[in-house]
Design a protein around this motif. Structure first.
Motif, PDB file in Angstrom:
ATOM      1  N   ARG A  78      -3.912  -6.584  -5.432  1.00  0.00           N
ATOM      2  CA  ARG A  78      -3.793  -5.322  -6.163  1.00  0.00           C
ATOM      3  C   ARG A  78      -4.230  -4.244  -5.183  1.00  0.00           C
ATOM      4  O   ARG A  78      -5.300  -4.311  -4.603  1.00  0.00           O
ATOM      5  N   ASN A  79      -3.358  -3.264  -4.977  1.00  0.00           N
ATOM      6  CA  ASN A  79      -3.691  -2.171  -4.077  1.00  0.00           C
ATOM      7  C   ASN A  79      -3.989  -0.946  -4.927  1.00  0.00           C
ATOM      8  O   ASN A  79      -3.124  -0.465  -5.659  1.00  0.00           O
ATOM      9  N   ASP A  80      -5.237  -0.496  -4.855  1.00  0.00           N
ATOM     10  CA  ASP A  80      -5.645   0.717  -5.557  1.00  0.00           C
ATOM     11  C   ASP A  80      -5.402   1.883  -4.613  1.00  0.00           C
ATOM     12  O   ASP A  80      -6.061   2.001  -3.576  1.00  0.00           O
ATOM     13  N   LEU A  81      -4.437   2.730  -4.965  1.00  0.00           N
ATOM     14  CA  LEU A  81      -4.062   3.840  -4.092  1.00  0.00           C
ATOM     15  C   LEU A  81      -5.219   4.819  -3.948  1.00  0.00           C
ATOM     16  O   LEU A  81      -6.049   4.960  -4.850  1.00  0.00           O
ATOM     17  N   ASP A  82      -5.239   5.497  -2.803  1.00  0.00           N
ATOM     18  CA  ASP A  82      -6.291   6.480  -2.549  1.00  0.00           C
ATOM     19  C   ASP A  82      -6.253   7.626  -3.555  1.00  0.00           C
ATOM     20  O   ASP A  82      -7.275   8.179  -3.911  1.00  0.00           O
ATOM     21  N   ALA A  83      -5.057   7.985  -3.990  1.00  0.00           N
ATOM     22  CA  ALA A  83      -4.878   9.068  -4.966  1.00  0.00           C
ATOM     23  C   ALA A  83      -3.665   8.732  -5.826  1.00  0.00           C
ATOM     24  O   ALA A  83      -2.853   7.884  -5.463  1.00  0.00           O
ATOM     25  N   ALA A  84      -3.550   9.404  -6.955  1.00  0.00           N
ATOM     26  CA  ALA A  84      -2.401   9.178  -7.833  1.00  0.00           C
ATOM     27  C   ALA A  84      -1.116   9.550  -7.099  1.00  0.00           C
ATOM     28  O   ALA A  84      -1.064  10.528  -6.365  1.00  0.00           O
ATOM     29  N   CYS A  85      -0.084   8.740  -7.293  1.00  0.00           N
ATOM     30  CA  CYS A  85       1.220   8.979  -6.690  1.00  0.00           C
ATOM     31  C   CYS A  85       2.162   9.361  -7.829  1.00  0.00           C
ATOM     32  O   CYS A  85       2.616   8.502  -8.585  1.00  0.00           O
ATOM     33  N   GLN A  86       2.458  10.652  -7.961  1.00  0.00           N
ATOM     34  CA  GLN A  86       3.223  11.148  -9.102  1.00  0.00           C
ATOM     35  C   GLN A  86       4.639  10.592  -9.173  1.00  0.00           C
ATOM     36  O   GLN A  86       5.217  10.500 -10.243  1.00  0.00           O
ATOM     37  N   SER A  87       5.198  10.172  -8.053  1.00  0.00           N
ATOM     38  CA  SER A  87       6.563   9.647  -8.061  1.00  0.00           C
ATOM     39  C   SER A  87       6.609   8.163  -8.433  1.00  0.00           C
ATOM     40  O   SER A  87       7.682   7.595  -8.586  1.00  0.00           O
ATOM     41  N   LEU A  88       5.462   7.549  -8.627  1.00  0.00           N
ATOM     42  CA  LEU A  88       5.386   6.119  -8.922  1.00  0.00           C
ATOM     43  C   LEU A  88       5.267   5.887 -10.420  1.00  0.00           C
ATOM     44  O   LEU A  88       4.438   6.486 -11.092  1.00  0.00           O
ATOM     45  N   THR A  89       6.134   5.029 -10.961  1.00  0.00           N
ATOM     46  CA  THR A  89       6.094   4.699 -12.381  1.00  0.00           C
ATOM     47  C   THR A  89       5.887   3.201 -12.549  1.00  0.00           C
ATOM     48  O   THR A  89       6.236   2.415 -11.659  1.00  0.00           O
ATOM     49  N   ALA A  90       5.342   2.800 -13.685  1.00  0.00           N
ATOM     50  CA  ALA A  90       5.092   1.386 -13.962  1.00  0.00           C
ATOM     51  C   ALA A  90       6.380   0.586 -13.858  1.00  0.00           C
ATOM     52  O   ALA A  90       7.425   1.005 -14.341  1.00  0.00           O
ATOM     53  N   GLY A  91       6.320  -0.557 -13.185  1.00  0.00           N
ATOM     54  CA  GLY A  91       7.478  -1.424 -13.029  1.00  0.00           C
ATOM     55  C   GLY A  91       8.353  -1.111 -11.834  1.00  0.00           C
ATOM     56  O   GLY A  91       9.293  -1.839 -11.538  1.00  0.00           O
ATOM     57  N   GLU A  92       8.071  -0.025 -11.139  1.00  0.00           N
ATOM     58  CA  GLU A  92       8.879   0.377  -9.985  1.00  0.00           C
ATOM     59  C   GLU A  92       8.774  -0.682  -8.885  1.00  0.00           C
ATOM     60  O   GLU A  92       7.693  -1.161  -8.564  1.00  0.00           O
ATOM     61  N   THR A  93       9.911  -1.064  -8.317  1.00  0.00           N
ATOM     62  CA  THR A  93       9.926  -2.067  -7.254  1.00  0.00           C
ATOM     63  C   THR A  93      10.588  -1.574  -5.975  1.00  0.00           C
ATOM     64  O   THR A  93      10.584  -2.281  -4.985  1.00  0.00           O
ATOM     65  N   ARG A  94      11.158  -0.380  -6.005  1.00  0.00           N
ATOM     66  CA  ARG A  94      11.880   0.120  -4.831  1.00  0.00           C
ATOM     67  C   ARG A  94      10.961   0.976  -3.969  1.00  0.00           C
ATOM     68  O   ARG A  94      11.155   2.175  -3.844  1.00  0.00           O
ATOM     69  N   LEU A  95       9.988   0.330  -3.370  1.00  0.00           N
ATOM     70  CA  LEU A  95       9.034   1.039  -2.525  1.00  0.00           C
ATOM     71  C   LEU A  95       9.396   0.830  -1.065  1.00  0.00           C
ATOM     72  O   LEU A  95       9.671  -0.294  -0.646  1.00  0.00           O
ATOM     73  N   VAL A  96       9.409   1.914  -0.306  1.00  0.00           N
ATOM     74  CA  VAL A  96       9.672   1.834   1.124  1.00  0.00           C
ATOM     75  C   VAL A  96       8.324   1.968   1.818  1.00  0.00           C
ATOM     76  O   VAL A  96       7.688   3.023   1.745  1.00  0.00           O
ATOM     77  N   LEU A  97       7.910   0.891   2.471  1.00  0.00           N
ATOM     78  CA  LEU A  97       6.621   0.899   3.168  1.00  0.00           C
ATOM     79  C   LEU A  97       6.794   1.504   4.555  1.00  0.00           C
ATOM     80  O   LEU A  97       7.766   1.215   5.248  1.00  0.00           O
ATOM     81  N   HIS A  98       5.855   2.329   4.949  1.00  0.00           N
ATOM     82  CA  HIS A  98       5.857   2.942   6.283  1.00  0.00           C
ATOM     83  C   HIS A  98       4.618   2.437   6.998  1.00  0.00           C
ATOM     84  O   HIS A  98       3.496   2.769   6.608  1.00  0.00           O
ATOM     85  N   PHE A  99       4.842   1.630   8.040  1.00  0.00           N
ATOM     86  CA  PHE A  99       3.703   1.069   8.748  1.00  0.00           C
ATOM     87  C   PHE A  99       4.015   0.989  10.233  1.00  0.00           C
ATOM     88  O   PHE A  99       5.153   1.056  10.654  1.00  0.00           O
ATOM     89  N   ARG A 100       2.979   0.841  11.004  1.00  0.00           N
ATOM     90  CA  ARG A 100       3.087   0.814  12.457  1.00  0.00           C
ATOM     91  C   ARG A 100       3.315  -0.622  12.913  1.00  0.00           C
ATOM     92  O   ARG A 100       2.561  -1.511  12.554  1.00  0.00           O
TER      93      ARG A 100
END
Length: 172
Positions: A78-100
């Protein structure tokens, strides 16, 4: 003297057989009783700063502050985000991860300092990840309302969930 040995021997053998039968009966009664409900094995609840990106099978938003990561190998975070993400809704699965990706693609890590966007967005506003908290399969299912069995990923390393693909982007 041989006449008295046989009755004693028969008595000893009978006593041993009786004890064995009694022990088997007691064991059978013990097995017939319902065993206490087995809980999931204890997991180390120490939060992780990063997870290996290639092990992520899928991710599901719980709400605008939490995302559950379903990992290959029956591990869940479970990842607890640093702050609320207004564009994120329950059940959303189309997340684009940005990582190095600082080396091998197999060893690329997604960390709490990285970000993601929701794929349907046109503005690409990023949301920051937090620490990865290990959770049980039951907790993952309860949070997301989805089964815990992660879909099998193709050999190309991409994963699919509910017919929608999840993309991962790299920063240099």
């Amino acid at each position: 003297m041989t006449r008295t040995t046989y009755p004693r021997l028969a008595l000893v053998i009978g006593a041993v057989l009786l004890a064995a039968v009694a022990g088997t009966h007691a064991q059978a009664q013990g097995e017939a009783q319902p065993a206490p409900a087995q809980s999931e094995p204890e997991i180390d609840r120490t939060p992780e700063d990063c997870v290996v990106a290639s092990r992520i099978a899928r991710n599901v938003a719980v709400n605008d502050r939490q995302v559950v990561f379903f990992m290959r190998g029956d591990t869940y975070y479970r990842n607890d985000l640093d702050a609320a993400c207004q564009s994120l809704t329950a059940g959303e699965t189309r997340l684009v991860l940005h990582f190095r990706n600082t080396g091998s693609a197999k060893m690329a890590r997604v960390c709490g300092t990285d970000a993601f966007t929701v794929e349907r967005q046109t503005s690409r506003i990023g949301c920051g990840l937090g620490s990865f908290h290990p959770i049980t399969a039951d907790e993952a299912a309860a949070l997301t309302g989805q089964p815990v069995a992660a879909p099998r990923a193709s050999s190309s390393g991409s994963s699919e969930s509910s017919g929608r693909s999840s993309r991962r982007e790299r920063r240099n």
